[in-house]
Design a protein around this motif. Structure first.
Motif, mmCIF file in Angstrom:
data_model
loop_
_atom_site.group_PDB
_atom_site.id
_atom_site.type_symbol
_atom_site.label_atom_id
_atom_site.label_comp_id
_atom_site.label_asym_id
_atom_site.label_seq_id
_atom_site.Cartn_x
_atom_site.Cartn_y
_atom_site.Cartn_z
ATOM 1 N N ALA A 84 0.913 -1.372 -0.216
ATOM 2 C CA ALA A 84 0.373 -0.263 0.119
ATOM 3 C C ALA A 84 0.895 1.280 0.099
ATOM 4 O O ALA A 84 0.589 2.670 -0.619
ATOM 5 C CB ALA A 84 -0.652 -0.192 1.898
ATOM 6 N N LEU A 85 2.191 0.881 0.561
ATOM 7 C CA LEU A 85 2.658 2.685 -0.136
ATOM 8 C C LEU A 85 3.410 2.798 -0.895
ATOM 9 O O LEU A 85 3.358 4.409 -1.179
ATOM 10 C CB LEU A 85 4.058 2.258 1.492
ATOM 11 C CG LEU A 85 4.543 1.338 2.879
ATOM 12 C CD1 LEU A 85 5.367 1.318 3.165
ATOM 13 C CD2 LEU A 85 3.722 3.214 3.396
ATOM 14 N N SER A 86 2.732 2.309 -1.596
ATOM 15 C CA SER A 86 3.494 2.855 -3.055
ATOM 16 C C SER A 86 2.287 3.664 -3.894
ATOM 17 O O SER A 86 2.953 4.133 -4.317
ATOM 18 C CB SER A 86 3.275 1.230 -4.797
ATOM 19 O OG SER A 86 2.337 0.589 -4.346
ATOM 20 N N LEU A 87 1.338 2.996 -3.247
ATOM 21 C CA LEU A 87 -0.197 4.192 -3.497
ATOM 22 C C LEU A 87 0.108 5.628 -2.611
ATOM 23 O O LEU A 87 -0.746 6.340 -3.366
ATOM 24 C CB LEU A 87 -0.927 3.337 -3.066
ATOM 25 C CG LEU A 87 -1.261 1.776 -4.043
ATOM 26 C CD1 LEU A 87 -2.425 0.954 -3.921
ATOM 27 C CD2 LEU A 87 -1.397 2.488 -6.019
ATOM 28 N N ILE A 88 0.813 6.090 -1.415
ATOM 29 C CA ILE A 88 1.088 7.154 -0.973
ATOM 30 C C ILE A 88 2.069 8.286 -2.123
ATOM 31 O O ILE A 88 2.664 7.976 -1.809
ATOM 32 C CB ILE A 88 0.490 7.459 0.329
ATOM 33 C CG1 ILE A 88 1.899 5.929 0.961
ATOM 34 C CG2 ILE A 88 -0.885 6.647 1.490
ATOM 35 C CD1 ILE A 88 1.815 6.334 2.497
#
Length: 249
Positions: A84-88
Motif C-alpha cells: 500500500a505504501l506505493s500508493l501514497i
C-alpha cells in the motif's frame, strides 16, 4: 461426538486456520449446521471466538495500552501495508478506515510523509499522531467500543463533505459474487460514505478473508479500484477477482 469434543475441535481448527466456516465444520463432523451454530454461539458467549455470519474468527484481546494492540497475522498485514505504501505520495488527502490491517499499514507510513489523513479509528489516529508532517483529522461520533471506531450520522455527515484522493479500507470479508461485506450495518454505511468521498478506493484484504461473506453489503467489486492482499497477484485464488475488473496488488 460429545459437545466438549466438538468445542475442542472447533477451537483447534480456528487456531490452525484463523477462521472456521459453519458449513465446513458441519461436513467435517457429520452434524447439522444448526448444531454448529449453537456451538459457535456458546463459544462466542464464553469469549473464546468471535462469531460472524457463516462462521467465526479468533478473538483479539484488547490491550491496556492503545499502542500495544495485538495484530493477528502481523506478517501478512505487513506485506499488505508495504504494498500500500506505493500508493501514497506527499500532498494527498487520504481516508483510512479502522481494522488491524490498516493499523499495521499506519505503523509503516514514513515519518516524513506530508499528507492530510482523515480517520474514524481511534487506534489509527493515535498511531498517526506520532507523524509530525501528517495533518491528522479524527472524525468523531458514537464509539463502537469493541473496534474502537466511530460510527453513526455524525461520521457519515463529515465524510459526505470530503473529497479525498484515496481511501484505504479494511475488509471483514469479500467474495466475487457479493463484493465487500460487513458484519455490522452501521459500519457498512460509514464505509459506503467513505467510498463516495474518495477518487480512488483501495481495499486491504488478508487472505483468510477472501471468499467469505457477512450480512451487509458495502460495495460490489466493480466499485473497487484496487485490492491489496498478502498473496502474489498470480495466485489462482485471485483469478476471479481480476476477471471481475479489480486491480490486484
Amino acid at each position: 461426538m460429545l459437545k466438549v469434543e466438538r468445542h475442542k475441535y472447533i477451537l483447534g481448527k480456528l487456531h490452525e486456520n484463523q477462521k472456521v466456516s459453519t458449513i465446513d465444520l458441519a461436513l467435517e463432523l457429520s452434524i447439522s449446521e444448526d448444531t454448529i451454530r449453537r456451538d459457535l454461539i456458546e463459544l462466542n458467549k464464553k469469549g473464546l471466538l468471535e462469531k460472524v455470519y457463516g462462521g467465526a474468527f479468533p478473538v483479539i484481546d484488547k490491550p491496556a495500552n492503545i499502542f500495544d494492540i495485538a495484530i493477528v497475522n502481523r506478517d501478512k498485514k505487513d506485506i499488505i501495508g508495504n504494498k500500500a505504501l506505493s500508493l501514497i505520495t506527499d500532498g494527498q488527502v487520504i481516508i483510512m478506515s479502522g481494522g488491524t490491517t490498516n493499523l499495521a499499514f499506519a505503523k509503516l507510513i514514513p515519518s516524513d510523509l506530508k499528507a492530510t489523513i482523515y480517520t474514524y479509528s481511534l487506534p489509527i489516529a493515535m498511531q498517526l499522531s506520532q507523524h509530525p508532517n501528517v495533518e491528522l483529522i479524527f472524525i468523531g461520533g458514537k464509539m463502537q467500543k469493541n473496534a474502537m471506531v466511530t460510527i453513526g450520522l455524525d461520521v457519515v455527515h463529515v465524510l459526505s463533505k470530503l473529497k479525498a484522493d484515496i481511501c484505504f479500507m479494511g475488509a471483514s470479508s469479500i467474495n466475487v459474487r457479493l463484493g465487500l461485506t460487513e458484519m455490522g450495518y452501521e459500519v457498512s454505511i460509514v464505509k459506503k460514505a467513505m467510498m463516495q468521498a474518495s477518487d480512488k478506493v483501495v481495499t486491504m484484504v488478508s487472505s483468510e478473508k477472501l471468499n467469505t461473506k457477512m450480512p451487509y453489503v458495502v460495495s460490489e467489486l466493480n466499485q473497487l479500484n484496487t485490492m491489496i492482499t498478502d498473496l502474489n497477484p498470480k495466485n489462482p485464488i485471485l483469478e476471479e477477482y481480476i476477471k471481475a475488473g479489480v486491480k490486484v496488488l
